[in-house]
Motif scaffolding. Structure first.
Motif, mmCIF file in Angstrom:
data_model
loop_
_atom_site.group_PDB
_atom_site.id
_atom_site.type_symbol
_atom_site.label_atom_id
_atom_site.label_comp_id
_atom_site.label_asym_id
_atom_site.label_seq_id
_atom_site.Cartn_x
_atom_site.Cartn_y
_atom_site.Cartn_z
ATOM 1 N N PHE A 8 0.842 -1.199 0.000
ATOM 2 C CA PHE A 8 0.000 0.000 0.000
ATOM 3 C C PHE A 8 0.880 1.254 0.000
ATOM 4 C CE2 PHE A 8 -2.229 3.386 2.280
ATOM 5 C CZ PHE A 8 -3.377 3.481 1.520
ATOM 6 N N PRO A 9 0.560 2.252 -0.854
ATOM 7 C CA PRO A 9 1.392 3.479 -0.951
ATOM 8 C C PRO A 9 1.084 4.472 0.178
ATOM 9 C CG PRO A 9 -0.400 3.578 -2.535
ATOM 10 C CD PRO A 9 -0.499 2.231 -1.873
ATOM 11 N N HIS A 10 1.721 4.291 1.319
ATOM 12 C CA HIS A 10 1.502 5.203 2.448
ATOM 13 C C HIS A 10 1.967 6.619 2.124
ATOM 14 C CE1 HIS A 10 0.366 2.047 5.353
ATOM 15 N NE2 HIS A 10 1.245 1.284 4.715
ATOM 16 N N ASP A 11 3.024 6.746 1.313
ATOM 17 C CA ASP A 11 3.496 8.084 0.946
ATOM 18 C C ASP A 11 2.452 8.825 0.118
ATOM 19 O OD1 ASP A 11 3.787 6.233 -1.106
ATOM 20 O OD2 ASP A 11 5.511 7.240 -1.991
ATOM 21 N N GLU A 12 1.761 8.109 -0.774
ATOM 22 C CA GLU A 12 0.722 8.745 -1.591
ATOM 23 C C GLU A 12 -0.450 9.194 -0.729
ATOM 24 O OE1 GLU A 12 -2.129 7.769 -5.472
ATOM 25 O OE2 GLU A 12 -0.649 6.300 -4.780
ATOM 26 N N LEU A 13 -0.811 8.400 0.268
ATOM 27 C CA LEU A 13 -1.897 8.786 1.166
ATOM 28 C C LEU A 13 -1.569 10.099 1.872
ATOM 29 C CD1 LEU A 13 -4.553 8.208 2.691
ATOM 30 C CD2 LEU A 13 -3.222 6.814 4.306
ATOM 31 N N SER A 14 -0.351 10.236 2.401
ATOM 32 C CA SER A 14 0.046 11.477 3.078
ATOM 33 C C SER A 14 0.124 12.649 2.096
ATOM 34 C CB SER A 14 1.399 11.275 3.772
ATOM 35 O OG SER A 14 1.317 10.275 4.759
ATOM 36 N N ALA A 15 0.600 12.379 0.876
ATOM 37 C CA ALA A 15 0.709 13.455 -0.113
ATOM 38 C C ALA A 15 -0.672 13.965 -0.531
ATOM 39 C CB ALA A 15 1.486 12.962 -1.336
ATOM 40 N N VAL A 16 -1.635 13.056 -0.700
ATOM 41 C CA VAL A 16 -3.001 13.482 -1.053
ATOM 42 C C VAL A 16 -3.613 14.285 0.089
ATOM 43 C CG1 VAL A 16 -5.330 12.672 -1.598
ATOM 44 C CG2 VAL A 16 -3.351 11.571 -2.654
ATOM 45 N N GLN A 17 -3.344 13.876 1.332
ATOM 46 C CA GLN A 17 -3.846 14.644 2.478
ATOM 47 C C GLN A 17 -3.220 16.047 2.495
ATOM 48 O OE1 GLN A 17 -6.144 13.268 4.903
ATOM 49 N NE2 GLN A 17 -6.340 15.461 5.336
ATOM 50 N N ALA A 18 -1.926 16.144 2.190
ATOM 51 C CA ALA A 18 -1.270 17.461 2.113
ATOM 52 C C ALA A 18 -1.863 18.302 0.988
ATOM 53 C CB ALA A 18 0.233 17.273 1.902
ATOM 54 N N HIS A 19 -2.143 17.658 -0.148
ATOM 55 C CA HIS A 19 -2.776 18.351 -1.274
ATOM 56 C C HIS A 19 -4.140 18.924 -0.863
ATOM 57 C CE1 HIS A 19 -3.949 19.382 -5.282
ATOM 58 N NE2 HIS A 19 -4.790 18.369 -5.428
ATOM 59 N N LEU A 20 -4.892 18.143 -0.118
ATOM 60 C CA LEU A 20 -6.201 18.602 0.367
ATOM 61 C C LEU A 20 -6.048 19.780 1.317
ATOM 62 C CD1 LEU A 20 -9.271 18.295 0.814
ATOM 63 C CD2 LEU A 20 -8.744 16.541 2.534
ATOM 64 N N GLU A 21 -5.070 19.718 2.238
ATOM 65 C CA GLU A 21 -4.890 20.802 3.207
ATOM 66 C C GLU A 21 -4.457 22.095 2.519
ATOM 67 O OE1 GLU A 21 -6.116 20.294 5.888
ATOM 68 O OE2 GLU A 21 -6.062 18.140 6.171
ATOM 69 N N ILE A 22 -3.639 21.988 1.473
ATOM 70 C CA ILE A 22 -3.241 23.193 0.724
ATOM 71 C C ILE A 22 -4.460 23.830 0.066
ATOM 72 C CG2 ILE A 22 -1.934 24.002 -1.278
ATOM 73 C CD1 ILE A 22 0.237 21.997 -0.572
ATOM 74 N N ARG A 23 -5.312 22.996 -0.518
ATOM 75 C CA ARG A 23 -6.522 23.524 -1.149
ATOM 76 C C ARG A 23 -7.433 24.198 -0.119
ATOM 77 N NH1 ARG A 23 -8.476 21.821 -6.090
ATOM 78 N NH2 ARG A 23 -6.762 21.517 -7.561
ATOM 79 N N ARG A 24 -7.458 23.681 1.093
ATOM 80 C CA ARG A 24 -8.308 24.256 2.137
ATOM 81 C C ARG A 24 -7.635 25.419 2.861
ATOM 82 N NH1 ARG A 24 -9.972 18.857 5.415
ATOM 83 N NH2 ARG A 24 -11.487 20.180 6.470
ATOM 84 N N GLY A 25 -6.388 25.722 2.510
ATOM 85 C CA GLY A 25 -5.686 26.842 3.127
ATOM 86 C C GLY A 25 -5.062 26.531 4.463
ATOM 87 N N LYS A 26 -4.954 25.265 4.839
ATOM 88 C CA LYS A 26 -4.359 24.872 6.118
ATOM 89 C C LYS A 26 -2.903 24.488 5.869
ATOM 90 C CE LYS A 26 -8.738 23.222 8.071
ATOM 91 N NZ LYS A 26 -9.438 22.088 8.718
ATOM 92 N N VAL A 27 -2.040 25.513 5.825
ATOM 93 C CA VAL A 27 -0.647 25.299 5.431
ATOM 94 C C VAL A 27 0.101 24.489 6.475
ATOM 95 C CG1 VAL A 27 1.502 26.461 4.802
ATOM 96 C CG2 VAL A 27 -0.689 27.420 4.075
ATOM 97 N N ASP A 28 -0.143 24.736 7.760
ATOM 98 C CA ASP A 28 0.567 23.998 8.808
ATOM 99 C C ASP A 28 0.291 22.498 8.722
ATOM 100 O OD1 ASP A 28 1.756 26.266 9.894
ATOM 101 O OD2 ASP A 28 -0.009 26.710 11.127
ATOM 102 N N ASP A 29 -0.976 22.126 8.535
ATOM 103 C CA ASP A 29 -1.315 20.705 8.393
ATOM 104 C C ASP A 29 -0.711 20.122 7.112
ATOM 105 O OD1 ASP A 29 -2.746 20.871 10.726
ATOM 106 O OD2 ASP A 29 -4.678 21.198 9.737
ATOM 107 N N ALA A 30 -0.670 20.930 6.058
ATOM 108 C CA ALA A 30 -0.072 20.463 4.801
ATOM 109 C C ALA A 30 1.411 20.168 4.994
ATOM 110 C CB ALA A 30 -0.275 21.514 3.707
ATOM 111 N N ILE A 31 2.109 21.015 5.753
ATOM 112 C CA ILE A 31 3.544 20.806 5.992
ATOM 113 C C ILE A 31 3.777 19.492 6.736
ATOM 114 C CG2 ILE A 31 5.513 21.673 7.306
ATOM 115 C CD1 ILE A 31 4.609 24.501 6.589
ATOM 116 N N VAL A 32 2.971 19.225 7.765
ATOM 117 C CA VAL A 32 3.124 17.996 8.543
ATOM 118 C C VAL A 32 2.953 16.767 7.653
ATOM 119 C CG1 VAL A 32 2.141 16.618 10.412
ATOM 120 C CG2 VAL A 32 2.427 19.082 10.707
ATOM 121 N N ASN A 33 1.898 16.743 6.859
ATOM 122 C CA ASN A 33 1.624 15.584 6.003
ATOM 123 C C ASN A 33 2.652 15.441 4.887
ATOM 124 O OD1 ASN A 33 -1.144 14.217 6.694
ATOM 125 N ND2 ASN A 33 -1.494 16.407 6.953
#
Length: 537
Positions: A193-218
């Motif tokens: 299972f691509p765990h890195d892709e899961l975190s990257a998609v979550q970061a992509h979502l946080e950037i779209r929502r304007g939550k930069v701090d959460d995007a950095i963590v993911n």
């Protein structure tokens, strides 16, 4: 004849048996080993493989031709432009059709369970093809079907991740977050299972929502998990951009420095070095300036010299050297070649500097130049056009006021002084016109003269005995003389022990030394050729 037929009988029976087995294996309603093997093999290597290869090739070409806008935070995933999606549409349709045939001919749904494991792969390719065509609703529906229908399959959770991707592009952020949470909360995930892709998609979502701090963590987690060097380079660069947007300049510089050590592609590596300079805020800038000046001396960066001068200008502004910064920005505009984005950026920076200093005339000129090449999608496009228009009217009024003030001052002067000033103005105007005319003439001469013409260098001097270079037994290396018959090269002949063309003059030597040298040379040749006759001296 009878013996031949008898020996051929077992072969014939084997062929009939094999043919019967194939016919029995063609059925999609029997859950037998032969049936499953036949349909799985045919589905995988006939339809699915070709469709998947076409899809991957089209996506790779799209990613290669995609041009990043480094003035914005780079996208974590490259989906291409609207125009690229249209150009890929036919290839995606071919992949969809091939997989549809695979599903129609080789699906083995027996007792509400799919016995052909490659049918899920075919549906997954169909979903990705719809996604890259930007048919996001169709893609989300297909991925949702794979995630619900094929439980336990290796692609079940991967399809859920792609379902979240499609939801993000449709701006259904709540649905995307719910799907990602469901995947994350699964107790058992496939081994690959691509765990890195899961975190990257979550970061992509946080950037779209304007939550930069959460995007950095993911995104940091995605970088640590990824085994793909290309993805790690891109995601690390994006981390630097996110830190820079948050005002964390030192963390940004560290991330960009990491990028430069990861053997990145040229564009990302170059911009990582530029962004290190732009993120500089305090301390000694000597090392950064040395690096940028070194890059200015490297011709491979010639198309980015404007960006290097812009970065040096930003360093000057941060250190309070406004005049040097203005000179650098003007140089940036002058050396710009193909990058209109950077040229507009330099124009706009100059316009803002002059506007803040209330120097409205040069500010209006630079705003007007910026408006002529600025992209309509730029965040300040309307502002720049408004300022150019308003300042244009203001500068026109300021010019009228200045002219009236000058005329009134002249009218209040005594006649002699006024006459001297008018004559001086006429003289200056004449000098300006003369200088302008001379520049035009020089430009015309430059255009008329071939740009790449180089002065012809004289031919090298013939080697002499005194130079220490032996010329014996060395063929002529220049262009062959054509004094022979019908333009043919002239024949060879021996002159002074050296082989030369008949129409070439023999070299001149000091007589005494040359005779002794020729005698020794002749003796040596005769010693090597015992059958040669000695020429009388």
């Amino acid at each position: 004849m009878f013996m031949l037929r008898a020996s051929a009988a077992p072969v014939f029976r084997s062929l009939v048996l094999a043919f019967g087995l194939v016919l029995s294996g063609c059925s999609t309603e029997k859950d037998a080993f032969l049936n499953r093997s036949f349909h799985r093999t045919t589905a995988r290597f006939n339809g699915w493989f070709n469709a998947n290869e076409k899809l991957n090739e089209a996506v790779a070409n799209m990613e290669m031709s995609y041009q990043d806008d480094f003035d914005q935070v780079l996208p974590i995933f490259i989906y291409g432009t609207e125009q690229q999606a249209k150009s890929m549409s036919k290839t995606m349709d071919v992949s969809i059709d091939k997989c549809a045939v695979v599903i129609d001919r080789h699906s083995m749904e027996i007792k509400d369970k799919e016995r052909n494991i490659w049918i899920a792969n075919a549906y997954f390719v169909i979903g990705k093809a719809h996604f890259y065509k930007r048919s996001y609703y169709e893609a989300m529906r297909t991925f949702d079907y794979v995630g619900r229908r094929y439980k336990g399959h290796d692609l079940q959770m991967v399809a859920r991740i792609w379902q979240a991707r499609a939801a993000i592009e449709l701006e259904q952020y709540g649905k995307a977050n719910t799907v990602l949470d469901e995947v994350r909360n699964e107790r058992v995930l496939p081994k690959k299972f691509p765990h890195d892709e899961l975190s990257a998609v979550q970061a992509h979502l946080e950037i779209r929502r304007g939550k930069v701090d959460d995007a950095i963590v993911n995104l940091e987690r995605a970088v640590s998990l990824s085994k793909n060097r290309k993805e790690r380079v891109r995601w690390t660069f994006i981390l630097g951009q996110l830190y820079q947007n948050k005002g964390k300049d030192q963390q940004a510089i560290d991330q960009f420095a990491r990028v430069t050590r990861m053997s990145p592609p040229y564009e990302i590596g170059f911009h990582a070095q530029i962004f290190q300079a732009l993120a500089f805020d305090r301390g000694n800038s000597k090392a950064i300036r040395q690096k940028l000046n070194r890059m200015l001396r490297d011709e491979k960066h010639v198309d980015h010299f404007d960006m290097l001068h812009y970065a040096l200008a930003e360093l000057d502004l941060k250190e309070g050297q406004k005049e040097d910064a203005i000179a650098r920005l003007r140089t940036s505009c002058r050396v710009s070649t193909t990058d209109t984005r950077q040229k507009a950026k330099s124009f706009l920076r100059l316009a803002d500097i002059f506007f803040d200093d209330r120097a409205y005339k040069p500010a209006q000129l630079y705003y007007d130049s910026t408006a002529s090449i600025l992209s309509p999608e730029h965040a300040r496009y309307k502002e720049v056009n408004t300022r150019a228009e308003v300042l244009g009217e203001l500068v026109e009024q300021l010019n009228i006021i200045a002219r009236e003030d000058s005329l009134q001052r002249l009218a209040s002067m005594d006649p002699d002084q006024r006459e001297r000033i008018i004559r001086r103005m006429i003289r200056e105007r004449a000098e300006q016109e003369e200088a302008s005319t001379s520049r035009e003439l020089e430009a015309r001469e430059t255009i008329a003269t071939p740009a790449n013409r180089k002065p012809t260098s004289p031919p090298p001097a013939a080697p002499t005995r005194a130079s220490g270079i032996s010329i014996t037994r060395r063929p002529w290396r220049g262009a062959l003389p054509t004094s022979g018959k019908n333009g043919a090269p002239a024949p060879w002949k021996m002159i002074g022990g050296a082989r030369t063309r008949a129409d070439r003059q023999p070299p001149t030597w000091p007589s005494r030394r040359s005779k002794s040298w020729m005698r020794r040379n002749r003796k040596a040749r005769m010693a090597r050729s015992p059958g040669a006759t000695r020429r009388p001296t």
